[in-house]
Motif scaffolding. Structure first.
Motif, PDB file in Angstrom:
ATOM      1  N   ASN A  11     -18.909 -19.082  11.581  1.00  0.00           N
ATOM      2  CA  ASN A  11     -18.224 -19.652  10.422  1.00  0.00           C
ATOM      3  C   ASN A  11     -17.030 -20.504  10.824  1.00  0.00           C
ATOM      4  O   ASN A  11     -16.759 -21.538  10.212  1.00  0.00           O
ATOM      5  N   GLN A  22     -19.975 -24.984   1.409  1.00  0.00           N
ATOM      6  CA  GLN A  22     -21.169 -25.134   2.239  1.00  0.00           C
ATOM      7  C   GLN A  22     -21.287 -23.990   3.249  1.00  0.00           C
ATOM      8  O   GLN A  22     -22.386 -23.473   3.489  1.00  0.00           O
ATOM      9  N   THR A  25     -22.481 -20.940   1.511  1.00  0.00           N
ATOM     10  CA  THR A  25     -23.910 -21.084   1.208  1.00  0.00           C
ATOM     11  C   THR A  25     -24.753 -20.768   2.431  1.00  0.00           C
ATOM     12  O   THR A  25     -25.771 -20.063   2.339  1.00  0.00           O
ATOM     13  N   ILE A  26     -24.335 -21.280   3.582  1.00  0.00           N
ATOM     14  CA  ILE A  26     -25.049 -20.995   4.836  1.00  0.00           C
ATOM     15  C   ILE A  26     -25.011 -19.500   5.137  1.00  0.00           C
ATOM     16  O   ILE A  26     -26.021 -18.891   5.521  1.00  0.00           O
ATOM     17  N   THR A  27     -23.855 -18.891   4.935  1.00  0.00           N
ATOM     18  CA  THR A  27     -23.699 -17.465   5.229  1.00  0.00           C
ATOM     19  C   THR A  27     -24.581 -16.617   4.318  1.00  0.00           C
ATOM     20  O   THR A  27     -25.285 -15.710   4.782  1.00  0.00           O
ATOM     21  N   VAL A  28     -24.551 -16.916   3.018  1.00  0.00           N
ATOM     22  CA  VAL A  28     -25.365 -16.159   2.058  1.00  0.00           C
ATOM     23  C   VAL A  28     -26.852 -16.314   2.373  1.00  0.00           C
ATOM     24  O   VAL A  28     -27.621 -15.339   2.292  1.00  0.00           O
ATOM     25  N   THR A  29     -27.265 -17.502   2.742  1.00  0.00           N
ATOM     26  CA  THR A  29     -28.673 -17.736   3.087  1.00  0.00           C
ATOM     27  C   THR A  29     -29.091 -16.859   4.258  1.00  0.00           C
ATOM     28  O   THR A  29     -30.180 -16.255   4.258  1.00  0.00           O
ATOM     29  N   GLN A  30     -28.226 -16.766   5.257  1.00  0.00           N
ATOM     30  CA  GLN A  30     -28.537 -15.922   6.412  1.00  0.00           C
ATOM     31  C   GLN A  30     -28.606 -14.447   6.035  1.00  0.00           C
ATOM     32  O   GLN A  30     -29.504 -13.717   6.473  1.00  0.00           O
ATOM     33  N   VAL A  32     -29.239 -13.077   3.063  1.00  0.00           N
ATOM     34  CA  VAL A  32     -30.422 -12.816   2.248  1.00  0.00           C
ATOM     35  C   VAL A  32     -31.679 -12.797   3.122  1.00  0.00           C
ATOM     36  O   VAL A  32     -32.553 -11.931   2.968  1.00  0.00           O
ATOM     37  N   SER A  33     -31.776 -13.740   4.047  1.00  0.00           N
ATOM     38  CA  SER A  33     -32.942 -13.798   4.939  1.00  0.00           C
ATOM     39  C   SER A  33     -33.046 -12.546   5.789  1.00  0.00           C
ATOM     40  O   SER A  33     -34.122 -11.942   5.923  1.00  0.00           O
ATOM     41  N   CYS A  36     -34.146  -9.528   3.728  1.00  0.00           N
ATOM     42  CA  CYS A  36     -35.584  -9.532   3.477  1.00  0.00           C
ATOM     43  C   CYS A  36     -36.359  -9.016   4.689  1.00  0.00           C
ATOM     44  O   CYS A  36     -37.297  -8.221   4.558  1.00  0.00           O
TER      45      CYS A  36
END
Length: 240
Positions: A11, A22, A25-30, A32-33, A36
């Motif tokens: 970060n 931004q 957003t990148i952190t949340v995407t990681q 969540v991925s 999963c």
């Protein structure tokens, strides 16, 4: 622990070329991925949900609540310092780059201490090791009040490592006290103290900083709670 180390480093790197929105957003995407992937892996391990303890422990007993208080007071210091690590280090004269690197090292120290504490607890006993973690944590918090530069970095790493050791040893102690049948039920109640400490420690430190203009009072309170937890755990241990 690895996630904390990764995000502390990545970060700070992304912030040099992206705005805060931004980066989040990148952190949340990681996150969540990875969540999963974790859920898919979790499905590979069947869980036995039919187990019921033959002799359930009264969850409102004084013994459980005393362990609840000790745990909450013990983790309060770690949660407070971890939540304000960056400004504490900067107030101690540590550069921004070094402070960011220290956050990553703190995460690694925390994870390593969790693993090391388990082995030490098996060898020397969980109660003595918990008392040692609390004692060294109190000393580190008091030292952090006056530490500057490299000494502040080392002290912060100590606090993070001792916090990791404490949270790894405590469920093992509960398991020794109540046995594998009742320990999950008891520790589930005790662990709520961690949530309360997490909700109050960082905001309290921020308010004290606003009122007094330094982290001295916050670190002092954290050290006092650690000392109270140490005394309570020692008294509790005398009855074991």
């Amino acid at each position: 622990a690895l996630g904390s180390a990764w995000f502390a480093w990545s970060n700070s790197l992304w912030l040099s070329s992206h705005n805060v929105t931004q980066v989040f957003t990148i952190t949340v995407t990681q996150v969540v991925s990875l969540s999963c992937v974790a859920m898919l892996l979790w499905r590979r391990f069947p869980l036995n949900t039919s187990f019921v303890s033959a002799n359930p422990v009264p969850l409102n007993s004084f013994a459980v609540w005393s362990l609840w208080f000790i745990y909450g007071a013990g983790v309060f210091a770690g949660l407070m310092v971890l939540g304000h690590a960056l400004p504490i280090l900067k107030n101690a004269g540590v550069s921004s780059d070094m402070a960011a690197s220290t956050l990553a090292m703190m995460a690694i120290a925390n994870g390593a201490a969790c693993l090391l504490a388990g082995g030490l607890g098996d060898r020397f006993g969980f109660l003595p090791m918990l008392c040692l973690c609390l004692f060294l944590s109190v000393l580190s918090l008091l030292l952090m009040i006056w530490a500057t530069g490299l000494a502040a970095v080392i002290t912060m790493l100590m606090i993070s490592a001792l916090y990791g050791g404490f949270i790894a040893l405590y469920p093992a102690l509960v398991n020794r006290l109540y046995g594998p049948q009742s320990a999950p039920q008891v520790y589930g109640r005790i662990f709520t103290a961690w949530g309360i400490a997490g909700l109050t420690a960082a905001p309290l430190a921020a308010w004290l900083l606003y009122v007094f203009g330094s982290y001295t009072s916050a670190l002092s309170i954290a050290a006092g709670l650690g000392l109270l937890a140490l005394f309570s755990l020692y008294v509790r241990g005398e009855r074991l």
